[in-house]
Motif scaffolding. Structure first.
Motif, PDB file in Angstrom:
ATOM      1  N   GLU A 144      52.631  11.159  56.946  1.00  0.00           N
ATOM      2  CA  GLU A 144      52.264  12.563  57.147  1.00  0.00           C
ATOM      3  C   GLU A 144      51.033  12.925  56.321  1.00  0.00           C
ATOM      4  O   GLU A 144      50.145  13.633  56.786  1.00  0.00           O
ATOM      5  CB  GLU A 144      53.434  13.475  56.764  1.00  0.00           C
ATOM      6  N   LEU A 145      51.003  12.423  55.094  1.00  0.00           N
ATOM      7  CA  LEU A 145      49.864  12.721  54.224  1.00  0.00           C
ATOM      8  C   LEU A 145      48.579  12.098  54.765  1.00  0.00           C
ATOM      9  O   LEU A 145      47.519  12.716  54.730  1.00  0.00           O
ATOM     10  CB  LEU A 145      50.138  12.229  52.806  1.00  0.00           C
ATOM     11  N   LEU A 146      48.678  10.878  55.279  1.00  0.00           N
ATOM     12  CA  LEU A 146      47.501  10.216  55.855  1.00  0.00           C
ATOM     13  C   LEU A 146      46.992  10.956  57.086  1.00  0.00           C
ATOM     14  O   LEU A 146      45.779  11.043  57.299  1.00  0.00           O
ATOM     15  CB  LEU A 146      47.833   8.771  56.218  1.00  0.00           C
TER      16      LEU A 146
ATOM     17  N   VAL B 168      43.299  15.116  46.630  1.00  0.00           N
ATOM     18  CA  VAL B 168      42.695  14.908  47.946  1.00  0.00           C
ATOM     19  C   VAL B 168      43.318  15.774  49.024  1.00  0.00           C
ATOM     20  O   VAL B 168      42.725  15.975  50.082  1.00  0.00           O
ATOM     21  CB  VAL B 168      42.699  13.417  48.387  1.00  0.00           C
ATOM     22  N   LEU B 169      44.486  16.328  48.744  1.00  0.00           N
ATOM     23  CA  LEU B 169      45.147  17.173  49.745  1.00  0.00           C
ATOM     24  C   LEU B 169      44.807  18.650  49.585  1.00  0.00           C
ATOM     25  O   LEU B 169      45.260  19.479  50.366  1.00  0.00           O
ATOM     26  CB  LEU B 169      46.669  16.974  49.666  1.00  0.00           C
ATOM     27  N   ARG B 170      44.008  19.004  48.620  1.00  0.00           N
ATOM     28  CA  ARG B 170      43.625  20.411  48.422  1.00  0.00           C
ATOM     29  C   ARG B 170      42.672  20.862  49.497  1.00  0.00           C
ATOM     30  O   ARG B 170      41.876  20.228  50.031  1.00  0.00           O
ATOM     31  CB  ARG B 170      42.976  20.612  47.073  1.00  0.00           C
TER      32      ARG B 170
ATOM     33  N   VAL C 298      43.200   6.821  47.869  1.00  0.00           N
ATOM     34  CA  VAL C 298      44.098   6.977  46.724  1.00  0.00           C
ATOM     35  C   VAL C 298      45.142   5.855  46.733  1.00  0.00           C
ATOM     36  O   VAL C 298      45.415   5.237  45.699  1.00  0.00           O
ATOM     37  CB  VAL C 298      44.786   8.360  46.736  1.00  0.00           C
ATOM     38  N   LEU C 299      45.709   5.584  47.890  1.00  0.00           N
ATOM     39  CA  LEU C 299      46.717   4.530  47.984  1.00  0.00           C
ATOM     40  C   LEU C 299      46.128   3.193  47.558  1.00  0.00           C
ATOM     41  O   LEU C 299      46.737   2.457  46.774  1.00  0.00           O
ATOM     42  CB  LEU C 299      47.266   4.442  49.409  1.00  0.00           C
ATOM     43  N   GLN C 300      44.951   2.889  48.053  1.00  0.00           N
ATOM     44  CA  GLN C 300      44.307   1.624  47.720  1.00  0.00           C
ATOM     45  C   GLN C 300      44.023   1.535  46.228  1.00  0.00           C
ATOM     46  O   GLN C 300      44.272   0.510  45.590  1.00  0.00           O
ATOM     47  CB  GLN C 300      43.025   1.465  48.519  1.00  0.00           C
TER      48      GLN C 300
ATOM     49  N   SER D  56      45.042  13.970  55.737  1.00  0.00           N
ATOM     50  CA  SER D  56      43.767  13.682  55.082  1.00  0.00           C
ATOM     51  C   SER D  56      43.550  12.175  54.989  1.00  0.00           C
ATOM     52  O   SER D  56      44.255  11.493  54.237  1.00  0.00           O
ATOM     53  CB  SER D  56      43.748  14.281  53.679  1.00  0.00           C
ATOM     54  N   PRO D  57      42.574  11.656  55.703  1.00  0.00           N
ATOM     55  CA  PRO D  57      42.265  10.230  55.602  1.00  0.00           C
ATOM     56  C   PRO D  57      41.891   9.795  54.183  1.00  0.00           C
ATOM     57  O   PRO D  57      41.998   8.625  53.851  1.00  0.00           O
ATOM     58  CB  PRO D  57      41.086  10.052  56.561  1.00  0.00           C
TER      59      PRO D  57
END
Length: 75
Positions: free
Chosen positions: A20-22, A73-75, A31-33, A25-26
């Motif tokens: 859902e987060l991806l 990054v989700l802001r 961040v995951l990486q 926002s791509p």
């Protein structure tokens, strides 16, 4: 007021899967990486997990920094 704070809370990672987060926002992928959360071709478990669980599965060394970076990054 209260409605605005609920909207802001919904923007963060809490209670939502990484998938859902991806979708939202791509930039989440970077961040995951950066924190060592990687996806293999059949890794639906990570994709459908909440950030805290995914961090545990991938032995993310600093959970607080991981969640903080997702928030940014989700802001």
């Amino acid at each position: 007021g209260r409605v605005a704070s609920k909207r802001r809370a919904a923007k963060g990672p809490a209670g939502r899967s990484l998938g859902e987060l991806l979708l939202e926002s791509p930039a989440v992928a970077r961040v995951l990486q950066r924190h060592g959360v990687h996806f293999c071709a059949g890794c639906y478990i990570t994709f459908s997990s909440r950030p805290e669980k995914a961090a545990a599965y991938h032995a993310v060394p600093n959970l607080r920094a991981f969640l903080r970076d997702l928030e940014r990054v989700l802001r």
